[in-house]
Design an enzyme around this catalytic site. Structure first.
Site, mmCIF file in Angstrom:
data_model
loop_
_atom_site.group_PDB
_atom_site.id
_atom_site.type_symbol
_atom_site.label_atom_id
_atom_site.label_comp_id
_atom_site.label_asym_id
_atom_site.label_seq_id
_atom_site.Cartn_x
_atom_site.Cartn_y
_atom_site.Cartn_z
ATOM 1 N N HIS A 143 13.881 9.966 7.149
ATOM 2 C CA HIS A 143 14.920 10.874 6.627
ATOM 3 C C HIS A 143 14.794 11.125 5.129
ATOM 4 O O HIS A 143 15.437 12.025 4.596
ATOM 5 C CB HIS A 143 16.317 10.354 6.982
ATOM 6 C CG HIS A 143 16.778 9.195 6.151
ATOM 7 N ND1 HIS A 143 18.109 8.879 5.987
ATOM 8 C CD2 HIS A 143 16.101 8.266 5.436
ATOM 9 C CE1 HIS A 143 18.236 7.816 5.216
ATOM 10 N NE2 HIS A 143 17.029 7.428 4.870
ATOM 11 N N GLY A 148 0.816 -1.201 0.000
ATOM 12 C CA GLY A 148 0.000 0.000 0.000
ATOM 13 C C GLY A 148 0.851 1.251 0.000
ATOM 14 O O GLY A 148 2.043 1.210 -0.310
ATOM 15 N N ASP A 149 0.240 2.355 0.389
ATOM 16 C CA ASP A 149 0.873 3.668 0.380
ATOM 17 C C ASP A 149 0.837 4.215 1.806
ATOM 18 O O ASP A 149 -0.239 4.443 2.368
ATOM 19 C CB ASP A 149 0.110 4.594 -0.559
ATOM 20 C CG ASP A 149 0.718 5.987 -0.686
ATOM 21 O OD1 ASP A 149 1.616 6.327 0.125
ATOM 22 O OD2 ASP A 149 0.294 6.737 -1.576
ATOM 23 N N PHE A 150 2.019 4.441 2.399
ATOM 24 C CA PHE A 150 2.016 4.887 3.799
ATOM 25 C C PHE A 150 1.577 6.337 3.980
ATOM 26 O O PHE A 150 1.507 6.839 5.091
ATOM 27 C CB PHE A 150 3.352 4.630 4.504
ATOM 28 C CG PHE A 150 4.591 5.150 3.819
ATOM 29 C CD1 PHE A 150 4.636 6.387 3.201
ATOM 30 C CD2 PHE A 150 5.750 4.378 3.830
ATOM 31 C CE1 PHE A 150 5.789 6.858 2.610
ATOM 32 C CE2 PHE A 150 6.921 4.846 3.247
ATOM 33 C CZ PHE A 150 6.940 6.087 2.642
#
Length: 372
Positions: free
Chosen positions: A280, A260-262
C-alpha cells in the site's frame, strides 16, 4: 528479545469476526441516524471534535499519563507532580479525555486508567503510545494540512515541502525514522493476534518476511510453530543489529536477518513470502516491480501473502478510507486497494489471487500463487 515480540505473543484474544462486524454495523448505523436526526451544522460541528481528540490523546502519550497511572489511581496534585506539569492545565486535559472514556475519575477525584488508556502505556501488551506520538507530531500535522493541495494535483507534497521523499527524509533525520519505526511496530503488534486467529501460517515450513520491521509478526509465528524457519528481510538501517536483538531461546538457528533492496532482489527458498503493510506504500507501477522481484525468487509451489487493508465497497466508515488519504499525502502513488484492484495488480505481476481472508483487525491476508 525485542519488547515488540514479547508483547505480540501475549496479545489479548480478539473477539470473533462476525461479532465485530455486527457491532460495527450497529455503531455505524446509530452514528448515521444521529447525523440525520440533528441539524446539519450540528452534525458537522460534532465531526470537528475528532481531530482535537487525536491531539489530546497524543499529548497524553507524550506526557506519559498512562504510564504514571499504571501502579494505581492518583489525585490530580499527585499526578501533576509525577509528570512535572501544571496541575490546572492537567485537570483541563483530563476533563476532556475523561468525557471520551480515555481515562476515568473516581468519586474521590482520583484519575485512573480505563480499558482504552491501558493501550497508551508503553509496556502494554498492545501499546499504541508510539502511534499517537506520530499522529500528534508537528510533522504529521504539517503534511495533513496540505491535503487540499494533494487533491488539487493528485500528487504528494513530501519532495516539494521537505526536499526529498519520506523514506529518504527518515534516513536523513534519525529522530523521525525512530518515531515512524516505533509507530509502525505498534500497529504491527495490534494486528498479530487477529492474523494468527484468522490464518493458518503453520502450513508453511519457512517464511520470508519482506520489510518485516522489528519482527513482531514473524517472531510470534515462529514461537507458535517450533519447526518453522523464518527470515526477516529489511533495509540496512533497520536490519543492523536486529538479529542480536531478536535472539532468544527457541529461535536460535531458526530466525535469520538479511538486508537489501526489495526492488532488486529478495532471499530465495521460502515456502511463503510475506509482505505486510508494504504494497500500500507504492503506486501500481512500483508495486509491480516489488512483486515481480519476489516472484523471481519463488518456487512454483511457494505462496505470496500480502497483509494489507482490502477496501470495502460499502459507504460506511472504514479505517482503510482514512489510511487511503494518508497514502495520498505521504507516499508517491501509494494507496489502499479493493479486492478487484489487488487481483488485477497480482495478475500483471505474475500471480493468481487465491483467496482473501479477513481478520478482526482492519487487515486481510491476500494469498496468491505464481501464475507461471
Amino acid at each position: 528479545m525485542a519488547s515488540a515480540a514479547r508483547k505480540s505473543s501475549a496479545s489479548p484474544k480478539a473477539p470473533p469476526l462476525p461479532i465485530l462486524r455486527t457491532i460495527s454495523r450497529i455503531r455505524d448505523g446509530l452514528s448515521a441516524f444521529q447525523r440525520r436526526l440533528v441539524p446539519g451544522h450540528i452534525a458537522l460541528l460534532d465531526i470537528s471534535t475528532i481531530g482535537y481528540l487525536t491531539q489530546a490523546v497524543a499529548a497524553a502519550a507524550e506526557l506519559g499519563i498512562a504510564d504514571a497511572l499504571a501502579d494505581g489511581p492518583k489525585q490530580p496534585p499527585e499526578l501533576a507532580r509525577a509528570l512535572n506539569v501544571d496541575e490546572a492545565a492537567l485537570r483541563r486535559l483530563m476533563r476532556f479525555l475523561i468525557s471520551f472514556d480515555v481515562f476515568g475519575q473516581r468519586g474521590d477525584g482520583g484519575y485512573r486508567l480505563t480499558r482504552v488508556s491501558e493501550s497508551l502505556r508503553g509496556d502494554a501488551e498492545v501499546s499504541l503510545r508510539d502511534l499517537f506520538l506520530l499522529l500528534g507530531s508537528d510533522l504529521h500535522r504539517k503534511h495533513w494540512s496540505g491535503l487540499a493541495d494533494c487533491v488539487r494535483t493528485g500528487h504528494w507534497r513530501w519532495p516539494e515541502v521537505e526536499g526529498m521523499p519520506f523514506f529518504e527524509y527518515a534516513e536523513a533525520h534519525p529522530e523521525v525514522g525512530q518515531v515512524f519505526d516505533a509507530a509502525m511496530t505498534s500497529v504491527s503488534t495490534l494486528a498479530v493476534e487477529p492474523l494468527q486467529a484468522a490464518y493458518d501460517f503453520g502450513r508453511y515450513g519457512s517464511i520470508v518476511d519482506i520489510g518485516g520491521g522489528r519482527g513482531s509478526l514473524l517472531v510470534d509465528i515462529l514461537r507458535r510453530h517450533p519447526s518453522m524457519r523464518g527470515t526477516i528481510f529489511e533495509m540496512p538501517r533497520i536490519a543492523e543489529g536486529l538479529a542480536e536483538e531478536l535472539s532468544a531461546p527457541g529461535l536460535t538457528g531458526r530466525l535469520t536477518v538479511e538486508s537489501g533492496d526489495f526492488f532488486e532482489a529478495v532471499p530465495k527458498g521460502g515456502d511463503a513470502y510475506l509482505l505486510k503493510h508494504i504494497i500500500h506504500d507504492w503506486s501500481d507501477e512500483a508495486a509491480e516491480r516489488i512483486l515481480r522481484t519476489v516472484r523471481a525468487s519463488m518456487e512454483t509451489e511457494a505462496r505470496l501473502l500480502i497483509i494489507d487493508i482490502v477496501l470495502p465497497e460499502h459507504r460506511r466508515p472504514h479505517m482503510g478510507k482514512l489510511l487511503d488519504l494518508e497514502m495520498l499525502i505521504n507516499t508517491d502513488g501509494g494507496r489502499e486497494r479493493t479486492q478487484t484492484e489487488f487481483g488485477n495488480l497480482l495478475s500483471r505481476s505474475g500471480f493468481t489471487l487465491t483467496k482473501v481472508t479477513p481478520t478482526a483487525a482492519p487487515d486481510s491476508v491476500i494469498e496468491a500463487h505464481p501464475a507461471w
